[in-house]
Design an enzyme around this catalytic site. Structure first.
Site, PDB file in Angstrom:
ATOM      1  N   LYS A 673       0.844  -1.197   0.000  1.00 40.82           N
ATOM      2  CA  LYS A 673       0.000   0.000   0.000  1.00 40.82           C
ATOM      3  C   LYS A 673       0.884   1.254   0.000  1.00 40.82           C
ATOM      4  O   LYS A 673       1.412   1.662   1.026  1.00 40.82           O
ATOM      5  CB  LYS A 673      -0.919   0.025   1.230  1.00 40.82           C
ATOM      6  CG  LYS A 673      -2.012   1.059   1.049  1.00 40.82           C
ATOM      7  CD  LYS A 673      -2.257   1.825   2.311  1.00 40.82           C
ATOM      8  CE  LYS A 673      -2.497   3.254   2.233  1.00 40.82           C
ATOM      9  NZ  LYS A 673      -1.768   4.196   1.548  1.00 40.82           N
ATOM     10  N   GLU A 754       9.175   2.608  11.128  1.00 40.89           N
ATOM     11  CA  GLU A 754      10.155   3.710  11.053  1.00 40.89           C
ATOM     12  C   GLU A 754       9.365   4.984  11.191  1.00 40.89           C
ATOM     13  O   GLU A 754       8.564   5.307  10.303  1.00 40.89           O
ATOM     14  CB  GLU A 754      10.812   3.731   9.676  1.00 40.89           C
ATOM     15  CG  GLU A 754      11.543   2.499   9.303  1.00 40.89           C
ATOM     16  CD  GLU A 754      13.008   2.621   9.642  1.00 40.89           C
ATOM     17  OE1 GLU A 754      13.452   3.738   9.946  1.00 40.89           O
ATOM     18  OE2 GLU A 754      13.665   1.582   9.623  1.00 40.89           O
ATOM     19  N   CYS A 788      12.705  12.034   6.902  1.00 39.52           N
ATOM     20  CA  CYS A 788      12.694  11.785   8.357  1.00 39.52           C
ATOM     21  C   CYS A 788      14.062  12.041   8.943  1.00 39.52           C
ATOM     22  O   CYS A 788      14.192  12.341  10.122  1.00 39.52           O
ATOM     23  CB  CYS A 788      12.180  10.394   8.688  1.00 39.52           C
ATOM     24  SG  CYS A 788      12.716   9.151   7.557  1.00 39.52           S
ATOM     25  N   GLU A 886       7.788  17.432  15.258  1.00 35.99           N
ATOM     26  CA  GLU A 886       8.236  17.253  13.879  1.00 35.99           C
ATOM     27  C   GLU A 886       7.377  18.104  12.955  1.00 35.99           C
ATOM     28  O   GLU A 886       6.147  18.079  13.067  1.00 35.99           O
ATOM     29  CB  GLU A 886       8.113  15.777  13.495  1.00 35.99           C
ATOM     30  CG  GLU A 886       8.870  15.454  12.249  1.00 35.99           C
ATOM     31  CD  GLU A 886       8.809  13.981  11.877  1.00 35.99           C
ATOM     32  OE1 GLU A 886       9.782  13.495  11.318  1.00 35.99           O
ATOM     33  OE2 GLU A 886       7.783  13.334  12.142  1.00 35.99           O
TER      34      GLU A 886
END
Ligand SMILES: Cc1cc2nc3c(=O)[nH]c(=O)nc-3n(C[C@H](O)[C@H](O)[C@H](O)COP(=O)(O)OP(=O)(O)OC[C@H]3O[C@@H](n4cnc5c(N)ncnc54)[C@H](O)[C@@H]3O)c2cc1C
Length: 1001
Positions: A673, A754, A788, A886
């Site tokens: 996906k 992750e 990231c 973040e």
């Protein structure tokens, strides 16, 4: 008996020998020693020559010295640098090091002595800091019968303000020196060529310093940027009757340097300007071709130019960089080859001197003797060529040439000590390198015959190059070098072809069947929201269930497919990717707004994952044996079952391929996906796996809206493993749902996740700010901060804080913001309007947490792209959302720290532990960072993004994720279950021998 007449080559060689011998005799007689021996004899350099370990530490210490503001800092660094090599030192020096604590009187005395010695050493190579000091040096040179060319030492130019200042310094120099120099009495040798007067005032410039965004990928913008400053420089030089020489820098910018030089000097205004020159480096095999091009160009222009022929100052850099990137080495790799080519090109210059006026930049007696001999053989008039040397190097040789009536020009650097130290270290390295002529000429029992030997003869005496060792099992796929014009053309072409395929439908693939629905999902180009890159069906919950069922059905056969076959599927897919590399890069650019180099790196990383996991699986397929007599034990792995791979859009090919390939090669079947924003690229991946022949149902392509189908997939009882990369919130949700066991479920789900980061780079007060600012900019704003691994906090130790902020501001405000399709873009768009709104909201709140330091510029007319200008906030409060949450966009928080220890505490003061970096030249602080910086990937003195498979296995801990690192040796284990099989092999007292050739504990 007939004697053969000497050939022109014999004649040239015998003249070279005669000239060399004669010069050597005079040099020998000169007092107090051979060449520049006086400085050479200084102990510090003598140590450096004999001891590589001391040399490295000494040069590193000299490099950092100008950044050390207090005696304590100097003493501390001295101790840190030399502790490891202290036993190589004479007793007195060792004692001084041992007893001098940083704050003590002795410590201060040691610091002063170190600074004084280094400054004295710098003064040998650097003419001064101010124009009046420089003028004195020039007068001194003139008295000795030497001409000059001035070079302004500078920091790396990383902002347009710095490029303006560099240009202004040259203009001031030309204006300031024009008059005094014009008043000097005539010196026939220095002021005349074979025809008439030549300029006395002579400057050397580096074109990369004239434009902060000098970028070989973007010739048009770079040419415009450099020319805008080169023209006023040439005009002023002309007005002052001065000469401008363009230096040559590293290989990647050679073509552009040549083309800017040729373009500008072909312009009407400068076409008849003869007082200009450029450097050609003989360590480049292609230098011969470049000289031919320059000769043809000069002829066509109708006015000659000067060529300074050198061997080249970037040999170590070029060889190291090429090896690290897996690119062809652009320089000769054996010293005699560079020497030999220098001689070939010297002859070419002598043959073409009417168009290319020769200047020989060398301190090698053989090379220069050969050049003089070539001038005689080709009957080049005396004033039509010259010798050039570096200030402080080979000055006795320069003096001797001058006394013999040759024009010698001394390349004279001047400027501040900080950039000056970098120059000094380069010169020291050059002189102490094993291959250096100067070093060889100082050897105790040196024979002049050896020094003057023809390079090719020297080469013939060398032992053959050692055979290369066996190929490593895995090598990272090199990135495309877009400095090569053909590579740029290839990608431009691919972008065109991809645009022709926009707005196509990409159906689901379930169990090998194409499935479509009425309701579409569209993917838009972030650089231009009006462009539909492609569409796919809006996947329903039912499709998700069907996909899991298809994967389950295919599982048995796939899990029993021999490992070797599974590995081959991956390797075939890797080859297909490479065949379609430019096309895939183009899709990434248009679908996710990723700039060229990073888009290409995405493809390369995907290829790496395929190959690396194949290789890893082969190793894991060897059972680990622990046999004893009568008992055989084999530790092996089996696949887990059905894997759901949920991937992000920011590495649309690499991460998707990595997670999928790992699951497949381990024997699991996969429901893939991709993110809603990047399903076209995922469709291409599906296509390649299908073409590789993957059986139906082994891989199922299921794009869709995460919120709609994600929970169905994660909670499905027939799913054994979820591999996810994405945000913390979604990751935690998956972790929680997967932990619940549904009725009928046969296994406990394994989750690999992750997640995010709030990555920091610490900049120590002794850091090289040229590198630190560029590293932070690269890490924070590459791909608009949407990685990231991106840096979102710069934590700067107080002593460097103001200077860092000043330079960072200039650098950020100079960045090129634009569409990803434009090769010159550094900051592209963000992924979609929602991301833009979210980032803009964070920026709006930013000012409550800190002071707005810099805002990048979004040019007019970018249309419907989702752009957010890079933003930097300084003095940010450590616990504010700006420093903790973040943002995933081009926003950077800068925090001051009072000490390195405090910087580490601040860096560790978040929920995340993903990537981190440190710019420091203190061995002790680097060690501290190694021990205490809480990150999964720590980068020292480099940028913190761009992890490579195997070299930098990637992944974090704390709330940055669970699981082992992608691209590392443990990653596949997560997709497998270990099984131990123990067999009693004793039959009626008889046991066979243990089998050989398998892994054993
Ligand atoms: C006036 C002047 C201006 C200069 N301007 C420039 C410039 O603009 N750009 C620039 O790049 N350099 C420039 N240089 C630097 C010059 O390239 C170096 O000083 C020069 O390479 C040293 O060469 P040499 O002939 O004096 O010494 P040598 O000792 O004979 O040669 C040393 C050189 O050989 C080459 N070499 C060393 N090891 C190997 C190997 N294993 N295989 C192949 N080649 C090897 C390297 O180029 C090394 O620098 C300039 C030098 C002078 C004198």
């Amino acid at each position: 008996m007939s004697s053969t007449a000497p050939t022109p080559a014999d004649e040239l060689e015998s003249q070279t020998q005669a000239i060399g011998q004669s010069l050597w005799k005079h040099l020998r007689r000169s007092s107090p020693s051979v060449l520049d021996r006086r400085w050479w004899d200084e102990r510090i350099l003598a140590w450096a020559m004999t001891d590589e370990a001391v040399k490295v530490q000494m040069f590193r210490f000299i490099d950092v010295l100008p950044m050390l503001r207090t005696p304590e800092a100097v003493t501390r660094h001295l101790r840190e640098y030399f502790e490891e090599v202290a036993d190589h030192f004479p007793g007195a020096a060792r004692l001084a090091l041992e007893v001098s604590s940083p704050g003590s009187v002795l410590g201060r005395a040691v610091a002063m002595a170190a600074r004084r010695n280094a400054t004295q050493m710098a003064r040998r190579f650097i003419a001064g800091q101010q124009v009046d000091e420089v003028l004195q040096t020039l007068v001194g040179l003139r008295r000795k019968g030497l001409a000059f060319t001035l070079d302004l030492l500078g920091e790396a130019i990383i902002s347009e303000a710095e490029a303006d200042a560099y240009l202004q310094a040259y203009l001031d120099l030309l204006r300031g020196l024009g008059r005094p120099v014009a008043r000097w009495p005539i010196n026939r040798v220095l002021d005349h060529d074979h025809v008439g007067l030549i300029p006395r005032l002579n400057v050397s410039v580096k074109l990369s310093a004239l434009y902060s965004q000098f970028n070989p990928l973007d010739p048009a913008r770079t040419l415009a940027g450099v020319k805008g400053r080169l023209r006023p420089l040439l005009r002023e030089a002309r007005a002052q009757g001065a000469f401008v020489h363009v230096d040559m820098e590293h290989y990647a910018i050679k073509e552009m340097t040549l083309s800017i030089f040729c373009d500008v000097l072909r312009e009407k205004e400068f076409r008849d300007y003869a007082d200009v020159g450029i450097v050609v480096q003989a360590y480049l095999p292609e230098s011969g071709r470049d000289l031919e091009r320059l000769r043809d160009w000069a002829r066509e222009r109708g006015t000659p130019v000067w060529i300074r022929l050198v061997k080249g100052a970037y040999w170590d850099f070029e060889t190291v960089v090429a090896a690290a990137r897996g690119w062809p080495v652009p320089v000769y790799t054996r010293k005699w080859q560079s020497d030999d080519n220098f001689e070939r090109q010297a002859e070419f210059l002598m043959e073409n001197w009417q168009w290319l006026r020769p200047a020989f930049g060398s301190h090698n007696l053989r090379s220069l003797s050969h050049a003089i001999a070539a001038a005689r053989v080709h009957r080049v008039p005396d004033g039509a060529w010259e010798v050039q040397t570096l200030y402080g190097m080979g000055s006795e040789m320069a003096q001797l040439f001058a006394e013999r009536g040759y024009r010698v020009r001394v390349y004279t650097p001047f400027g501040d000590l900080i950039p000056g130290m970098a120059y000094l270290v380069r010169r020291l390295l050059e002189n102490t390198s094993n291959d250096s002529f100067l070093r060889a000429s100082f050897a105790a029992n040196v024979q002049i015959e050896d020094l003057l030997m023809k390079p090719a003869d020297r080469g013939a005496q060398l032992p053959p190059e050692p055979e290369p060792g066996p190929d490593p099992v895995f090598v990272n796929e090199p990135l495309v070098d877009f400095a090569v014009p053909a590579e740029r053309t290839r990608l431009q072409h691919a972008l065109g072809e991809v645009a022709d395929q926009f707005d196509r439908r990409h159906p689901l693939v379930i169990g090998g069947r194409r499935v479509d629905t009425r309701q579409p999902l569209v993917s838009l180009n972030p650089s231009n929201g009006a462009q539909i890159v492609g569409s796919c069906p809006r996947t329903t919950v039912e499709h998700a269930r069907q996909a899991v069922a298809a994967a389950r059905q295919a599982y048995r056969a796939w899990s029993q497919t021999p490992v070797e076959h599974r590995c081959e599927y991956l390797e075939v897919a890797a080859r297909k990717m490479l065949d379609r590399r430019a096309e895939l890069t183009a899709w990434i650019i248009v679908e996710t707004g990723k700039p060229w180099t990073e888009a290409d790196a995405d493809v390369a990383e995907a290829v790496d994952f395929l190959r690396y996991y194949a290789q890893q699986m082969r190793e894991l397929d060897q059972p680990l044996r622990c046999d004893v007599p009568g008992e055989e034990n084999a530790y092996t792995y089996r696949p887990r079952g059905v894997a759901v791979v949920i991937a992000p859009w920011n590495f649309p090919l690499a991460i998707l391929t990595g997670m999928t390939a790992a699951a497949l090669v381990a024997g699991n079947t996969v429901v893939m996906k991709p993110a809603e924003q990047s399903f076209v690229i995922a469709a291409k991946l599906m296509e390649m796996f299908e073409e590789a022949g993957l059986p139906d149902g082994v891989l199922n392509y299921l794009p869709g809206v995460g919120e709609e189908i994600g929970p169905v997939l994660v909670e499905h009882p027939d799913v054994d493993l979820v591999a996810f990369t994405g945000s913390l919130a979604v990751g935690l949700g998956i972790h929680e749902s997967a932990a619940k066991t549904a009725a009928g479920q046969q296994s406990i789900k394994r989750v690999i996740a992750e997640l995010g980061g709030k990555n920091a780079i610490i900049v120590d007060d002794d850091a090289n700010l040229d590198e630190a600012v560029q590293g932070v900019v690269q890490s924070a704003f590459g791909y608009a901060g949407q990685k990231c691994s991106a840096c979102s906090r710069a934590i700067v130790v107080r002593g460097a804080y103001d200077e860092f902020c000043r330079r960072l501001k200039g650098a950020v405000e100079s960045l090129v913001v634009g569409p990803a399709e434009d090769p010159g873009t550094f900051v592209g768009p963000v992924i979609d309007p929602e991301a833009r709104a979210r980032i803009q909201a964070a920026i709006a709140k930013g000012e409550q947490a800190g002071r707005l330091l810099a805002v990048g510029r979004i040019p007019e007319g970018l249309g419907l792209g989702y752009y957010v200008a890079p933003h930097v906030f300084a003095d940010v409060a450590p616990n504010s959302p700006l420093a903790q949450e973040e943002i995933f966009g081009p926003v950077l928080a800068v925090l001051p720290a009072e000490s390195f220890e405090q910087a580490l505490e601040l860096a560790n003061g978040t929920r995340f532990a993903l990537t981190g970096g440190v710019y420091s030249r203190s061995p002790v602080n680097l060690k501290l960072a190694r021990q205490r910086f809480e990150v999964g990937n720590l980068y020292l003195n480099r940028s913190i993004t761009g992890a490579m498979v195997q070299r930098h296995p990637f992944g974090g801990y704390k709330l940055s994720g669970i699981g082992s690192k992608a691209g590392g040796p443990d990653y596949l284990l997560q997709f497998l279950v270990p099984v131990n099989i123990c067999e009693n092999t004793l039959r009626r007292g008889f046991a066979p021998n243990k089998q050989a050739g398998e892994r054993r504990t």
